[in-house]
Design an enzyme around this catalytic site. Structure first.
Site, PDB file in Angstrom:
ATOM      1  N   GLN A 221     -51.002   4.205  13.703  1.00 29.83           N
ATOM      2  CA  GLN A 221     -51.345   5.350  14.554  1.00 29.83           C
ATOM      3  C   GLN A 221     -52.222   4.925  15.734  1.00 29.83           C
ATOM      4  O   GLN A 221     -52.492   5.726  16.607  1.00 29.83           O
ATOM      5  CB  GLN A 221     -52.097   6.411  13.724  1.00 29.83           C
ATOM      6  CG  GLN A 221     -51.289   6.985  12.579  1.00 29.83           C
ATOM      7  CD  GLN A 221     -52.067   7.971  11.722  1.00 29.83           C
ATOM      8  OE1 GLN A 221     -51.961   7.931  10.512  1.00 29.83           O
ATOM      9  NE2 GLN A 221     -52.842   8.859  12.334  1.00 29.83           N
ATOM     10  N   ARG A 368     -55.123  14.514   7.813  1.00 26.88           N
ATOM     11  CA  ARG A 368     -54.845  15.648   8.702  1.00 26.88           C
ATOM     12  C   ARG A 368     -56.113  16.445   8.977  1.00 26.88           C
ATOM     13  O   ARG A 368     -56.198  17.648   8.734  1.00 26.88           O
ATOM     14  CB  ARG A 368     -53.765  16.543   8.105  1.00 26.88           C
ATOM     15  CG  ARG A 368     -53.042  17.318   9.185  1.00 26.88           C
ATOM     16  CD  ARG A 368     -51.809  17.993   8.669  1.00 26.88           C
ATOM     17  NE  ARG A 368     -51.068  18.560   9.774  1.00 26.88           N
ATOM     18  CZ  ARG A 368     -49.778  18.809   9.738  1.00 26.88           C
ATOM     19  NH1 ARG A 368     -49.079  18.541   8.686  1.00 26.88           N
ATOM     20  NH2 ARG A 368     -49.173  19.349  10.778  1.00 26.88           N
ATOM     21  N   CYS A 369     -57.109  15.747   9.492  1.00 26.68           N
ATOM     22  CA  CYS A 369     -58.430  16.344   9.645  1.00 26.68           C
ATOM     23  C   CYS A 369     -59.229  15.467  10.589  1.00 26.68           C
ATOM     24  O   CYS A 369     -59.053  14.265  10.618  1.00 26.68           O
ATOM     25  CB  CYS A 369     -59.087  16.410   8.269  1.00 26.68           C
ATOM     26  SG  CYS A 369     -60.869  16.305   8.257  1.00 26.68           S
ATOM     27  N   GLU A 738     -54.295  19.646  13.200  1.00 33.27           N
ATOM     28  CA  GLU A 738     -54.980  19.650  11.912  1.00 33.27           C
ATOM     29  C   GLU A 738     -55.704  20.943  11.588  1.00 33.27           C
ATOM     30  O   GLU A 738     -56.262  21.079  10.493  1.00 33.27           O
ATOM     31  CB  GLU A 738     -55.971  18.480  11.899  1.00 33.27           C
ATOM     32  CG  GLU A 738     -55.247  17.139  12.003  1.00 33.27           C
ATOM     33  CD  GLU A 738     -56.101  16.017  12.533  1.00 33.27           C
ATOM     34  OE1 GLU A 738     -57.078  16.324  13.254  1.00 33.27           O
ATOM     35  OE2 GLU A 738     -55.811  14.860  12.248  1.00 33.27           O
TER      36      GLU A 738
END
Lengths: 783, 163
Positions: A221, A368-369, A738
Site C-alpha cells: 500500500q 480500515r481505520c 474507513e
C-alpha cells in the site's frame, strides 16, 4: 475550436470505474499472476511454538531435495547483517529467527526451489531443535513481576514493558472528575482482529546481478516508503530499487508494513541472481502479518446530573505482540487514539497508555481505520450510551446536548486537535428521523412487555484522516506528504501519476474526475498511473483514508498549475491579454465575447506546436502537498437489532448510516466504501477475532476459524449524507474509506446492549457471538 | 498423469503431478490467471470455476479430477467479443472494488441465473454465500446479479448496459 459542450464528468458524477474493464474480464495483474523468466519460488518455515529457544537447525536434508536451490536460515541472514530489520515503530523485528522464536508462526527458515510444491516439501525436511519456554499470552501477564522476558535480544530490555505515553491535561481532568455528579466507567477489550484482504501478501524480488537493479513486485500500500526502507535496511542504492505494486486484492492496512518474507526473498534473489517469488498462504497471512486493535481499555466519563459532560479519562494497555511494529505516525505511540473525545464538547481529557510485548504476532496496523481511531470512537460511543442509561436520559438526547455545535468550528479539542468542520446535530437528526427513533423507542417498550428484545444503538463518530501536516506527522522520519504529476499530451489526453496506491478504492477513476473538474478533460481521457516507484512522484501511500485528503489535494493543485499555463496559451491563441481570458469547464473564452473560445485541448496542442516566444514548451507539472491540517469526516449510525434471549442470537433489522465526508467526488464509489466499511464494522462487532490459547497457539488461523461475514450474514444498509466541505482542502473533500469501520462497531454493540440493559447487562466484549450474549443474559438473570 | 479438459470451449491436455490442485492447473499450466486463490480451505470462493456448469472451488480439487470435464473460468465469459451481461452489470452497478473475488462471484452468478433468472435478494445472497468479498459489503454484488438476470431475460434491453 470547441463545439457543443459535452457535460464534463468531474466532481459529483457517478462515473463507472475505469479499472473495472480488466477486472471483470479476469485480466487484472495481481502479484501472483506474474511469472518472470527463471523465477524461483520461496516457502517459509514457521515456528510451531509461541516461545522457544532455538538449539539448532539442520537444513541438510532439505538442501538435498532435488529442485531445491537454497535453504536460508537466520544464521545466513546474519552474515549479511539482515537477521533483524527495523519496524515502523523504531523497534527491531527478526527476519529469520536466530536465538529464539517469539510467536507461533514466526519465520525460522526459507526454502528457495524451482517449484512451489517442492519448496513446501522441503520445509518438512528441515529439523529445528526447539526448547520450549513459558509463553506470555496476555499483556497483563507480560507486566507481572518475574514474567519471562520476551525481548532478550535487547540489551536494555529487562521486562516486557515497551512504552508509557500520556496526553491531555491530567490536572484539569482530575478537577473535572472531582466536580462531577456521576462517573460512568467501562472496561472493555477491543479484540485482536485481522484485516485479511482476500489476496494475501507476497512479492517477487528480481535483482539483476549485472546491473544491481532490484525490481521488486510487492503487494504494498506504500511502495515509495518501502523503497526507502529497503535502501536503508539492505544498503542498496535507492535509485536501483524499483517497487512495483501491481493490482492489489484488498489491503485494509495489512499491506502497509515490511514483512520478513519480502526481505528474505530480496536477499535470496540478490544471492542467487534469479527472481524469487513468495506468496503467503492464508494461514501465514493470519498468524504472522499485521493484526489490528488488541487494546485493553478502561474509560471513565464525568458528567453533571443534567447530562453535561465534564471530562474523560482513558487508561489502556496495548498488546503489541513480540515486536513493536505498529504502523503509525512516529510522534504518537497509540496512533490518533487521543481523538477519543469524539464529537463532544469535552473540556478536559487525559489518556494514559502502556504497551507490552507478548508472544503473539507483531504489527499493529489500522484495519480500515486511521491509526487507532476506531478504538477511540468505540470507547467514547460506548461510554456515552451507558452514561445515558445511568442518568435516565435518552442516548440521542445526551449526544445532542453535548455535541460540538456547528458554530464552534474550527474546534480545538481537549487533546489538541483542531477539528476543521462539522455539523453533528444535522447528521444525527437525519439518522433519527430516518430510522423513526422516537417511535422505535415506544415500540421497544411495547415489545418488551411481550418478552421480545429489540435494541437501538447509536454512534456519532468523528474521524480524523489525511495524515498529515509535516510538523507532526512522519513515519520513520518520512513526512507524510504526497505528490501528483500531470502531463497533458499534444492531443489533449492526459496522464496523472500519483503517489497513492489503490487497493480497490477506485483511484483510477476518482483522481481522473478531479482533473476533469479542474481542467475539463473527460475522465476517460486521463490515464491514472500508480504503484510504480520509478514512474510516480514520492509519497507515503494509501491507508488511513489519506489518499483523497493528500493526493486528491495534490491532484487538484497540479491541475490548477497547468490551467494557469493553459490560460497563457489561450491568450496567445485568442490574441488577447491573459487578463481578458476566463475559464469554465474546459473552455477558455474572451471576457465579454463568449464565442471567442478555445478548449483545453487546443491549449495542449499549442503547448507543443504553437507557444509564444519565451514560454517553456510543454504542459506538465508536479505538485507535492503538505496538508495544513487533518480532515474530520463524521456521521451518525443508527442500528436496530433483535436479540433472542433464549439463544443469544441477534439479528440486525436496520442500519441507517448518515455520513459526512465533505464533497463527494464520485458518489457511487463513496457509497461502495461505506457499504464495505459497515460490513467490516459488523464483522468486528459480531464475529472476527484472532485469539490464542494458554500456550500461545493462534485460534483464528484460517477462514474456518476466523469468521468473515458472507452475503448471508451481512445486514442491509440505508445510506444518507450531509455535506460539510473541509474548509482547507482544495476541493472540500475529507476521505471516506474507513468512516464506517470506525463508527459502526459501537453502533452494533450499543444496539445489543440497549436491548439487554434492562436485564442488567452492562457490557459484552466484542465479538458479540451468540454464546457470549447468551452467557451475559444468563449471568444477569442469575444475579 | 495426463489430464484433458475442455476449458472455455478449448480442449487442453497436460501431463501433471497427481497432487496438482485444479486451481494451479488452471493458473500455472493453462496460464489463465483470472481465477484467484484466497484461502486454501474452500472458504472464500476466490478460486470458483464452473465444472460442467456447476460452481466448484478449484483449490480443493485435484487437476486430474477434472479429466474429461468442461471448465468455465472468468476468461470464458466474454462471448464473440461481447461482455456477458453479468460482467456488464458488475461494472454498471459498482459490484466490485479490488476485483479479487469478482471472477468467482460472477461464475456463481452465472450458475444461479441459468436456473433462476429472477432471484430474490435472499436467493442471491444464499447463492453467493460460499464466496467472500472484503470490499463491497455485497450490496452492489446482489444488485448486479439481479440486474444481469433481468438483462438476460430481455436481451435487447441489455445492449445499452453492456456498451
Amino acid at each position: 475550436m470547441a463545439t457543443q459542450a459535452e457535460e464534463i464528468r468531474g466532481i459529483g458524477h457517478r462515473v463507472r470505474r475505469k479499472e473495472d474493464d480488466r477486472f471483470i474480464r479476469g485480466k487484472g495483474s495481481y502479484l501472483d499472476d506474474f511469472k518472470l523468466p527463471g523465477m524461483l519460488h520461496m516457502a517459509i518455515l514457521r515456528s510451531p511454538y509461541a516461545h522457544a529457544a532455538i538449539k539448532g537447525i539442520d537444513t541438510s536434508a532439505a538442501a538435498e531435495l532435488p529442485g531445491v536451490v537454497a535453504v536460508v536460515t537466520g544464521e545466513l541472514m546474519a552474515q549479511h547483517n539482515l537477521a533483524w530489520m527495523p519496524t515502523l515503530s523504531y523497534d527491531t523485528q527478526a527476519v529469520l529467527a536466530t536465538d529464539k522464536v517469539r510467536f507461533q508462526g514466526q519465520e525460522v527458515a526459507a526454502v528457495i526451489a524451482e517449484d512451489p510444491y517442492i519448496a513446501k516439501d522441503a520445509l518438512e525436511l528441515i529439523a529445528v531443535d526447539y526448547e520450549p519456554l513459558d509463553p506470555v499470552v496476555t499483556p497483563q501477564q507480560a507486566l507481572e513481576p518475574g514474567a519471562p522476558v520476551i525481548r532478550t535480544d535487547k540489551q536494555d530490555q529487562k521486562d516486557n514493558h515497551i512504552y508509557h505515553w500520556e496526553t491531555g491535561d491530567k490536572d484539569a481532568t482530575d478537577k473535572a472528575f472531582a466536580e462531577a455528579d456521576v462517573v460512568v466507567t467501562l472496561d472493555t477489550h477491543y479484540p485482536r482482529s485481522h484485516p485479511s484482504p482476500l489476496e494475501t501478501c507476497g512479492c517477487i524480488a528480481d535483482v539483476n546481478p549485472a546491473t544491481g537493479q532490484a525490481t521488486i513486485y510487492m503487494t504494498s500500500q506504500a511502495p515509495h516508503a518501502i523503497r526507502t526502507v529497503f535502501a536503508l535496511v539492505a544498503g542498496l542504492p535507492e535509485e536501483n530499487i524499483r517497487i512495483i505494486s501491481p493490482d492489489i486484492g484488498g489491503g485494509f492496512g495489512n499491506k502497509v508494513p515490511v514483512y520478513p518474507g519480502y526481505v528474505v526473498a530480496t536477499a535470496a534473489s540478490l544471492l542467487l541472481g534469479r527472481p524469487v517469488k513468495w506468496v503467503e498462504e492464508r494461514t501465514e497471512n493470519l498468524i504472522s502479518t499485521g493484526f489490528a486493535r488488541d487494546f485493553h481499555m478502561h474509560g471513565e466519563l464525568a458528567l453533571k446530573k443534567d447530562g453535561t459532560m465534564l471530562g474523560l479519562r482513558v487508561n489502556l494497555l496495548a498488546d503489541e505482540g513480540a515486536f513493536h511494529a505498529d504502523a503509525q505516525p512516529s510522534k504518537f505511540k497509540v496512533g490518533l487514539f487521543h481523538v477519543v473525545t469524539g464529537s463532544y464538547d469535552l473540556p478536559a481529557a487525559h489518556i494514559s497508555a502502556d504497551g507490552a510485548y507478548t508472544n503473539k504476532a507483531p504489527g499493529g496496523v489500522a484495519y480500515r481505520c486511521s491509526f487507532r481511531v476506531t478504538e477511540a470512537s468505540y470507547m467514547i460511543e460506548r461510554l456515552v450510551q451507558n452514561a445515558a442509561y445511568e442518568l435516565g436520559i435518552d442516548p440521542a438526547d445526551l449526544r445532542l446536548k453535548n455535541f460540538i455545535r456547528k458554530e464552534q468550528f474550527p474546534y480545538r479539542s481537549a487533546t489538541g486537535f483542531e477539528y476543521d468542520s462539522g455539523d453533528y446535530h444535522t447528521a444525527m437528526n437525519l439518522a433519527l428521523d430516518t430510522i423513526g427513533y422516537r417511535e422505535l423507542r415506544e415500540e421497544q417498550e411495547r415489545l418488551r412487555a411481550e418478552g421480545k428484545l429489540i435494541g437501538i444503538g447509536l454512534a456519532s463518530f468523528t474521524e480524523i484522516v489525511g495524515a498529515g501536516p509535516h510538523k507532526d506527522y512522519d513515519i520513520l522520519g518520512l513526512k507524510m506528504n504526497d505528490g501528483a504529476e500531470l502531463r497533458i499530451h499534444p492531443t489533449g489526453k492526459a496522464i496523472l501519476k500519483i503517489s497513492s496506491k489503490t487497493q480497490g478504492q477506485g483511484h483510477e477513476t476518482t483522481f481522473a474526475q478531479i482533473v476533469a473538474e479542474e481542467l475539463g478533460i473527460q475522465p476517460e481521457d486521463i490515464k491514472v498511473v500508480h504503484g510504480d516507484t520509478d514512474n510516480t512522484p514520492y509519497g507515503l501511500g494509501t491507508y488511513a483514508s489519506r489518499s483523497t485528503p493528500t493526493v486528491g489535494a495534490a491532484t487538484a493543485l497540479v491541475a490548477r498549475k497547468l490551467r494557469d499555463k493553459a490560460m497563457k496559451l489561450a491568450a496567445h491563441l485568442l490574441e488577447v491579454s491573459e487578463e481578458d481570458v476566463e475559464f469554465s469547464r474546459g473552455k477558455f473564452s474572451v471576457k465579454g465575447a463568449p464565442d471567442k473560445v478555445v478548449s483545453i485541448q487546443d491549449c495542449a496542442f499549442a503547448a507543443y506546436t504553437n507557444f509564444p516566444d519565451g514560454m517553456e514548451p510543454g504542459l506538465e507539472g508536479v505538485t507535492y502537498y503538505d496538508p495544513p491540517n487533518l480532515t474530520f469526516p463524521f456521521g451518525t449510525y443508527a442500528v436496530m437489532v433483535e436479540v433472542d434471549p433464549d439463544t443469544g442470537e441477534w439479528k440486525v433489522r436496520r442500519v441507517v448510516a448518515v455520513d459526512d465526508c465533505g464533497v463527494r467526488i464520485n458518489p457511487m464509489i463513496v457509497e461502495g466504501q461505506i457499504q464495505g466499511g459497515l460490513t467490516e464494522g459488523f464483522a468486528i462487532a459480531a464475529m472476527e477475532q484472532i485469539t490464542f490459547d494458554e500456550n500461545g497457539n493462534c485460534i483464528g488461523a484460517n477462514f474456518t476459524d476466523y469468521l468473515i461475514p458472507t452475503a448471508w450474514e451481512t445486514p442491509r444498509f440505508e445510506l444518507l449524507e450531509t455535506v460539510t466541505p473541509s474548509p482547507h482542502h482544495p476541493i472540500g473533500a475529507k476521505g471516506v474509506g474507513e468512516s464506517a469501520t470506525v463508527g459502526s462497531p459501537a453502533a452494533y454493540v450499543n444496539a445489543v446492549i440497549d436491548a439487554l440493559w434492562p436485564l442488567g447487562v452492562r457490557n459484552i466484549d466484542m465479538p458479540l457471538t451468540s454464546a457470549k450474549v447468551w452467557e451475559a443474559i444468563q449471568r444477569a438473570r442469575g444475579a | 498423469m495426463r489430464v484433458t479438459v475442455t476449458i472455455n470451449g478449448v480442449e487442453r491436455t497436460a501431463d501433471v503431478e497427481p497432487r496438482l490442485l485444479l486451481v494451479h492447473l488452471i493458473r500455472e499450466v493453462f496460464e489463465l490467471t483470472g481465477t484467484h486463490i484466497g484461502c486454501d480451505t474452500t472458504s472464500c470462493g476466490a478460486c470458483t470455476v464452473l465444472l460442467d456448469g456447476m460452481p466448484v472451488k478449484s483449490c480443493t480439487l485435484f487437476g486430474v479430477q477434472a479429466d474429461g470435464h468442461e471448465i468455465t473460468t472468468v476468461e470464458g465469459l466474454v462471448q464473440g467479443g461481447q461482455l456477458h451481461p453479468i460482467q456488464a452489470a458488475f461494472k454498471e452497478e459498482h459490484g466490485l472494488q479490488c476485483g479479487y473475488c469478482t471472477p468467482g462471484m460472477m461464475l456463481v452468478a452465472k450458475a444461479l441465473l441459468e436456473r433462476n433468472p429472477t432471484p430474490s435478494d435472499e436467493e442471491v445472497r444464499w447463492a453467493i454465500s460460499g464466496n467472500i468479498c472484503r470490499c463491497t459489503g455485497y450490496v452492489n454484488i446482489v444488485k448486479a446479479i439481479q440486474a444481469a438476470g433481468n438483462a438476460m431475460a430481455a436481451p435487447t434491453a441489455s445492449a445499452a448496459a453492456s456498451a
